[in-house]
Design a protein around this motif. Sequence first.
Motif, mmCIF file in Angstrom:
data_model
loop_
_atom_site.group_PDB
_atom_site.id
_atom_site.type_symbol
_atom_site.label_atom_id
_atom_site.label_comp_id
_atom_site.label_asym_id
_atom_site.label_seq_id
_atom_site.Cartn_x
_atom_site.Cartn_y
_atom_site.Cartn_z
ATOM 1 N N MET A 1 0.816 -1.194 0.000
ATOM 2 C CA MET A 1 0.000 0.000 0.000
ATOM 3 C C MET A 1 0.872 1.276 0.000
ATOM 4 O O MET A 1 0.521 2.254 -0.629
ATOM 5 N N ALA A 2 1.984 1.199 0.757
ATOM 6 C CA ALA A 2 2.877 2.356 0.823
ATOM 7 C C ALA A 2 3.441 2.692 -0.553
ATOM 8 O O ALA A 2 3.603 3.870 -0.894
ATOM 9 N N ILE A 3 3.722 1.668 -1.354
ATOM 10 C CA ILE A 3 4.256 1.899 -2.694
ATOM 11 C C ILE A 3 3.208 2.608 -3.559
ATOM 12 O O ILE A 3 3.523 3.571 -4.263
ATOM 13 N N ILE A 4 1.965 2.156 -3.493
ATOM 14 C CA ILE A 4 0.918 2.747 -4.328
ATOM 15 C C ILE A 4 0.630 4.186 -3.906
ATOM 16 O O ILE A 4 0.611 5.097 -4.748
ATOM 17 N N ILE A 5 0.436 4.419 -2.614
ATOM 18 C CA ILE A 5 0.129 5.775 -2.138
ATOM 19 C C ILE A 5 1.325 6.701 -2.359
ATOM 20 O O ILE A 5 1.174 7.825 -2.842
ATOM 21 N N GLY A 6 2.528 6.225 -2.013
ATOM 22 C CA GLY A 6 3.726 7.039 -2.212
ATOM 23 C C GLY A 6 3.959 7.388 -3.674
ATOM 24 O O GLY A 6 4.292 8.520 -4.013
ATOM 25 N N SER A 7 3.744 6.417 -4.545
ATOM 26 C CA SER A 7 3.923 6.644 -5.982
ATOM 27 C C SER A 7 2.873 7.598 -6.538
ATOM 28 O O SER A 7 3.182 8.441 -7.388
ATOM 29 N N LEU A 8 1.659 7.474 -6.059
ATOM 30 C CA LEU A 8 0.588 8.388 -6.470
ATOM 31 C C LEU A 8 0.942 9.815 -6.077
ATOM 32 O O LEU A 8 0.825 10.745 -6.890
ATOM 33 N N LEU A 9 1.405 9.994 -4.838
ATOM 34 C CA LEU A 9 1.803 11.328 -4.385
ATOM 35 C C LEU A 9 2.972 11.867 -5.207
ATOM 36 O O LEU A 9 2.988 13.046 -5.574
ATOM 37 N N LEU A 10 3.927 11.018 -5.507
ATOM 38 C CA LEU A 10 5.060 11.429 -6.332
ATOM 39 C C LEU A 10 4.589 11.896 -7.710
ATOM 40 O O LEU A 10 4.992 12.959 -8.194
ATOM 41 N N GLY A 11 3.712 11.121 -8.332
ATOM 42 C CA GLY A 11 3.185 11.485 -9.645
ATOM 43 C C GLY A 11 2.418 12.799 -9.627
ATOM 44 O O GLY A 11 2.548 13.625 -10.537
#
Length: 181
Positions: A1-11
Amino acid sequence: MAIIIGSLLLGIGVNGFLVPNHLIDGGILGIALILHYFFDFQTGITMVALSLPICIYASMNKRGYFFSSLQGLLVSSLFVDLLAPLRSQIYLSNLLSALIGGVIIGTGVGLMLRYQTSTGGTDLLAKIISKTFTVDIAIIIIAIDGLIVLASLTLLPLNSVLYSCVAITTVGLTTSMIGGK
């Protein structure tokens, strides 16, 4: 989940706030953004190509970081390219874009680092250095990112470089607060 949320925020941070004002982040993302501005390369794909050597190095030292960081790299690169339409949706001043984008990106990176993953680029390298030498990760990220900004001085207008420094400092401090050492 951290990868998905973190990546979304990065994008969101990259496409909504940095790219519209021709600002850069540091590290691999900063290099990818410079290549995007001057050669119209896709930022996410460029991140993957530039990060693979660091991921391979990490696999020799910290196998756990390698696999989670490879996942983080691929997912964040995907989000950076998928969210490219945001580039024409948000219009703020350079200062607000640098601050808001920096907080959003730093939150995403910090979240991933907190859960032992990263985007695979210099975040991974900073995490390894931080653990090895017990230096705060924010200092390492700011140093690496500062070198990228210095290199961009010959390519970007001074205004963009200065606001990029604000963004990078904000990313580093936010990452430190959320991701810890």
